[in-house]
Design a protein around this motif. Sequence first.
Motif, PDB file in Angstrom:
ATOM      1  N   ALA A 160       0.835  -1.204   0.000  1.00 21.16           N
ATOM      2  CA  ALA A 160       0.000   0.000   0.000  1.00 21.16           C
ATOM      3  C   ALA A 160       0.867   1.250   0.000  1.00 21.16           C
ATOM      4  CB  ALA A 160      -0.931  -0.003   1.208  1.00 21.16           C
ATOM      5  N   ALA A 161       1.998   1.206   0.706  1.00 21.21           N
ATOM      6  CA  ALA A 161       2.913   2.347   0.723  1.00 21.21           C
ATOM      7  C   ALA A 161       3.538   2.563  -0.655  1.00 21.21           C
ATOM      8  CB  ALA A 161       3.994   2.132   1.779  1.00 21.21           C
ATOM      9  N   ARG A 162       3.908   1.496  -1.338  1.00 21.53           N
ATOM     10  CA  ARG A 162       4.467   1.626  -2.686  1.00 21.53           C
ATOM     11  C   ARG A 162       3.432   2.208  -3.650  1.00 21.53           C
ATOM     12  NH1 ARG A 162       8.958  -0.349  -4.577  1.00 21.53           N
ATOM     13  NH2 ARG A 162       7.957  -0.704  -6.602  1.00 21.53           N
ATOM     14  N   GLU A 163       2.221   1.715  -3.559  1.00 22.14           N
ATOM     15  CA  GLU A 163       1.167   2.239  -4.427  1.00 22.14           C
ATOM     16  C   GLU A 163       0.904   3.714  -4.131  1.00 22.14           C
ATOM     17  OE1 GLU A 163      -2.278   1.988  -7.167  1.00 22.14           O
ATOM     18  OE2 GLU A 163      -0.273   1.131  -6.974  1.00 22.14           O
ATOM     19  N   ALA A 164       0.851   4.074  -2.864  1.00 29.20           N
ATOM     20  CA  ALA A 164       0.597   5.470  -2.496  1.00 29.20           C
ATOM     21  C   ALA A 164       1.739   6.379  -2.930  1.00 29.20           C
ATOM     22  CB  ALA A 164       0.389   5.575  -0.984  1.00 29.20           C
ATOM     23  N   ALA A 165       2.976   5.901  -2.842  1.00 25.89           N
ATOM     24  CA  ALA A 165       4.120   6.701  -3.276  1.00 25.89           C
ATOM     25  C   ALA A 165       4.064   6.935  -4.790  1.00 25.89           C
ATOM     26  CB  ALA A 165       5.427   6.006  -2.884  1.00 25.89           C
ATOM     27  N   HIS A 166       3.738   5.901  -5.552  1.00 23.28           N
ATOM     28  CA  HIS A 166       3.569   6.079  -6.996  1.00 23.28           C
ATOM     29  C   HIS A 166       2.507   7.134  -7.293  1.00 23.28           C
ATOM     30  CE1 HIS A 166       5.651   2.112  -7.720  1.00 23.28           C
ATOM     31  NE2 HIS A 166       6.038   2.766  -8.791  1.00 23.28           N
ATOM     32  N   GLN A 167       1.397   7.056  -6.581  1.00 21.42           N
ATOM     33  CA  GLN A 167       0.310   7.997  -6.840  1.00 21.42           C
ATOM     34  C   GLN A 167       0.700   9.431  -6.500  1.00 21.42           C
ATOM     35  OE1 GLN A 167      -2.360   7.331  -8.479  1.00 21.42           O
ATOM     36  NE2 GLN A 167      -2.124   5.101  -8.531  1.00 21.42           N
ATOM     37  N   ARG A 168       1.543   9.612  -5.497  1.00 26.28           N
ATOM     38  CA  ARG A 168       2.007  10.972  -5.179  1.00 26.28           C
ATOM     39  C   ARG A 168       2.809  11.546  -6.355  1.00 26.28           C
ATOM     40  NH1 ARG A 168       2.912  12.082   1.120  1.00 26.28           N
ATOM     41  NH2 ARG A 168       1.278  10.709   1.947  1.00 26.28           N
ATOM     42  N   LEU A 169       3.626  10.719  -6.972  1.00 29.28           N
ATOM     43  CA  LEU A 169       4.378  11.185  -8.141  1.00 29.28           C
ATOM     44  C   LEU A 169       3.453  11.474  -9.317  1.00 29.28           C
ATOM     45  CD1 LEU A 169       7.670   9.072  -8.452  1.00 29.28           C
ATOM     46  CD2 LEU A 169       7.444  11.503  -7.948  1.00 29.28           C
ATOM     47  N   PHE A 170       2.614  10.501  -9.671  1.00 31.06           N
ATOM     48  CA  PHE A 170       1.798  10.631 -10.870  1.00 31.06           C
ATOM     49  C   PHE A 170       0.765  11.750 -10.745  1.00 31.06           C
ATOM     50  CE2 PHE A 170       2.694   5.887 -11.489  1.00 31.06           C
ATOM     51  CZ  PHE A 170       3.780   6.148 -12.286  1.00 31.06           C
ATOM     52  N   THR A 171       0.368  12.090  -9.519  1.00 38.55           N
ATOM     53  CA  THR A 171      -0.633  13.140  -9.327  1.00 38.55           C
ATOM     54  C   THR A 171      -0.004  14.521  -9.271  1.00 38.55           C
ATOM     55  OG1 THR A 171      -2.117  11.629  -8.137  1.00 38.55           O
ATOM     56  CG2 THR A 171      -2.466  13.990  -7.806  1.00 38.55           C
ATOM     57  N   HIS A 172       1.099  14.666  -8.580  1.00 34.65           N
ATOM     58  CA  HIS A 172       1.653  16.002  -8.320  1.00 34.65           C
ATOM     59  C   HIS A 172       2.830  16.380  -9.212  1.00 34.65           C
ATOM     60  CE1 HIS A 172      -0.990  16.471  -4.898  1.00 34.65           C
ATOM     61  NE2 HIS A 172      -0.570  15.310  -4.408  1.00 34.65           N
ATOM     62  N   VAL A 173       3.382  15.444  -9.961  1.00 32.15           N
ATOM     63  CA  VAL A 173       4.392  15.775 -10.969  1.00 32.15           C
ATOM     64  C   VAL A 173       3.649  15.843 -12.299  1.00 32.15           C
ATOM     65  CG1 VAL A 173       6.555  15.078 -12.048  1.00 32.15           C
ATOM     66  CG2 VAL A 173       6.161  14.617  -9.614  1.00 32.15           C
ATOM     67  N   SER A 174       3.252  17.052 -12.669  1.00 36.50           N
ATOM     68  CA  SER A 174       2.279  17.236 -13.744  1.00 36.50           C
ATOM     69  C   SER A 174       2.745  16.684 -15.086  1.00 36.50           C
ATOM     70  CB  SER A 174       1.937  18.724 -13.883  1.00 36.50           C
ATOM     71  OG  SER A 174       3.112  19.481 -14.146  1.00 36.50           O
ATOM     72  N   TRP A 175       4.036  16.688 -15.330  1.00 38.84           N
ATOM     73  CA  TRP A 175       4.539  16.271 -16.637  1.00 38.84           C
ATOM     74  C   TRP A 175       4.818  14.767 -16.719  1.00 38.84           C
ATOM     75  CZ3 TRP A 175       9.207  13.831 -16.192  1.00 38.84           C
ATOM     76  CH2 TRP A 175       9.962  14.114 -15.045  1.00 38.84           C
ATOM     77  N   LEU A 176       4.817  14.062 -15.599  1.00 40.42           N
ATOM     78  CA  LEU A 176       5.339  12.693 -15.563  1.00 40.42           C
ATOM     79  C   LEU A 176       4.458  11.695 -16.312  1.00 40.42           C
ATOM     80  CD1 LEU A 176       7.413  10.685 -14.568  1.00 40.42           C
ATOM     81  CD2 LEU A 176       6.173  10.546 -12.391  1.00 40.42           C
ATOM     82  N   ARG A 177       3.163  11.707 -16.027  1.00 36.95           N
ATOM     83  CA  ARG A 177       2.265  10.734 -16.656  1.00 36.95           C
ATOM     84  C   ARG A 177       2.317  10.851 -18.178  1.00 36.95           C
ATOM     85  NH1 ARG A 177      -2.773   8.061 -15.278  1.00 36.95           N
ATOM     86  NH2 ARG A 177      -2.474   8.797 -13.144  1.00 36.95           N
ATOM     87  N   GLN A 178       2.202  12.067 -18.668  1.00 39.71           N
ATOM     88  CA  GLN A 178       2.203  12.277 -20.117  1.00 39.71           C
ATOM     89  C   GLN A 178       3.547  11.903 -20.723  1.00 39.71           C
ATOM     90  OE1 GLN A 178      -0.099  12.861 -22.224  1.00 39.71           O
ATOM     91  NE2 GLN A 178       1.214  13.150 -24.022  1.00 39.71           N
ATOM     92  N   ARG A 179       4.637  12.239 -20.036  1.00 36.82           N
ATOM     93  CA  ARG A 179       5.963  11.950 -20.568  1.00 36.82           C
ATOM     94  C   ARG A 179       6.190  10.431 -20.665  1.00 36.82           C
ATOM     95  NH1 ARG A 179      10.941  14.696 -20.728  1.00 36.82           N
ATOM     96  NH2 ARG A 179       9.610  16.543 -20.960  1.00 36.82           N
ATOM     97  N   LEU A 180       5.783   9.681 -19.661  1.00 40.78           N
ATOM     98  CA  LEU A 180       5.959   8.228 -19.693  1.00 40.78           C
ATOM     99  C   LEU A 180       5.188   7.601 -20.849  1.00 40.78           C
ATOM    100  CD1 LEU A 180       5.769   7.262 -15.903  1.00 40.78           C
ATOM    101  CD2 LEU A 180       7.670   6.760 -17.439  1.00 40.78           C
ATOM    102  N   LEU A 181       3.901   7.918 -20.943  1.00 38.67           N
ATOM    103  CA  LEU A 181       3.072   7.301 -21.978  1.00 38.67           C
ATOM    104  C   LEU A 181       3.488   7.768 -23.365  1.00 38.67           C
ATOM    105  CD1 LEU A 181      -0.432   7.483 -20.252  1.00 38.67           C
ATOM    106  CD2 LEU A 181       1.193   5.599 -20.275  1.00 38.67           C
ATOM    107  N   ALA A 182       3.866   9.033 -23.504  1.00 38.54           N
ATOM    108  CA  ALA A 182       4.276   9.546 -24.807  1.00 38.54           C
ATOM    109  C   ALA A 182       5.572   8.895 -25.270  1.00 38.54           C
ATOM    110  CB  ALA A 182       4.436  11.070 -24.753  1.00 38.54           C
ATOM    111  N   THR A 183       6.479   8.589 -24.345  1.00 39.98           N
ATOM    112  CA  THR A 183       7.736   7.948 -24.724  1.00 39.98           C
ATOM    113  C   THR A 183       7.493   6.519 -25.189  1.00 39.98           C
ATOM    114  OG1 THR A 183       8.877   9.305 -23.063  1.00 39.98           O
ATOM    115  CG2 THR A 183      10.078   7.450 -23.972  1.00 39.98           C
TER     116      THR A 183
END
Length: 465
Positions: free
Chosen positions: A233-256
């Motif tokens: 649960a901690a690993r999942e929550a840590a991932h979600q903190r990145l994907f939610t608050h690092v605005s460019w990360l989700r798009q950059r990963l999928l676009a690459t």
Amino acid sequence: MSNPPFGFGPSDPDKRGDGDPSNPSEQPSGAEAFNQLGQMLSQLGQMLSQAGTSSGPVNYDLAKQIALQNLSGRDDAKIGFSASESSGDSSTAVRDAAHLAELWLDAATILPAGATSTVSWSARTWVEKTLPTWQRLCDPVAQQVSGAWVEALPEEAKQAAGPLLSMMGQMGGMAFGSQLGNALAQLAQEVLTSTEVGLPLGPSATSALLPANIEKFTEGLELPSSEVLVYLAAREAAHQRLFTHVSWLRQRLLATVEEFARGITVDTSALESLAGQIDPANPASIEQAMSSGLLEPQTTPEQQAALKRLETLLALVEGWVDVVVAEAIGDRLPGAEALRETLRRRRATGGPAEQTFATLVGLELRPRRMRAASSLWKLVGDRHGLEKRDDLWSHPDLMPSADDLDEPLDFADRLADPQSLPDDLDPIAELERTEREEREARDSDQENPPPNPGNNEDKGDSEPS
């Protein structure tokens, strides 16, 4: 790229049909071949009618149908945990574990909680919730592969084929959909959280754990299932903190990933060899030729560059999560360090997530980069504090590069020198500054127009005599 995507490479010899085109004595007679062809057309008609109305390079209706059928025997929606029986069903246990994990993470990172809800998924729910993201990842691969066939045909062949090309495209979509459905069904029975592959597969701001798979994963670990649940649960929550608050990360990963997939090329000259292997009187020879591997995709320099960027970014995500979760849990869970190493080895040995990802998209990750990234984030945090460590996520230009993973000490030293970092990486401010500079340049040009070469005053006073 050892696992070629979407049906490339040799198939199982036991599934190739009854006849051997290399042995004339085993080839069916004309009447038998006609009957086989009739059966194939009849089966094709049934498949087309049952496969749904999905259009595009992959039949996702069929993929979903196959995946859910393969999972139909599983009833894992309310599997409880041996140490959590008093808290009710698995949904309650998951929410309690996530709440505790979030409290611990608050002290280990400046990024706030990213998930607005924490849910318990069955394997079937995982398929339904992640299929939209898989569609985005798989479409570019299938488009390139199916498009290669059409582009390789001569113009006269395209015109002669007519409606047959459309049917071939539909059949290709079904073939891709069937492969995707079977792969997702297998992965859905083993994946532990929605972010285990390192990509945001599920809905945004939603933490999801799969209790049945976690219970199965816990068997043989000699650790309390409650500890395993809190750690995951901690690993999942840590991932979600990145994907939610690092605005460019989700798009950059999928676009690459999309960029890599679009770069897939096929050596269409191999079609000539392929055509020579097909015996129209023997339908089995068609399947054998199609699975011969002659059309295995070629890796281009552009793909290699995209692959390196993706591997580095995924490693940075996984390394950061690894370090933050370890610091958040500390010695609160006696088995945390053993569990951390177990999960590292699960990734390093090419677990189901990596293998399925490689098969579907054509990418094979290098887990050794994840350990290097973990060491880098730990070093930066120890030297400069977690605030400066996490501030690096504010802009992609601040992120460590692949070379930095090789030389983490040099990267940590550069962070100590403010002159080594850009002064302002805010994209809006950068855009405004660029517009201001362009406007000033235009105003300067109007005040000081360039000399007109057609004006005689710019030439000499008179022609030479």
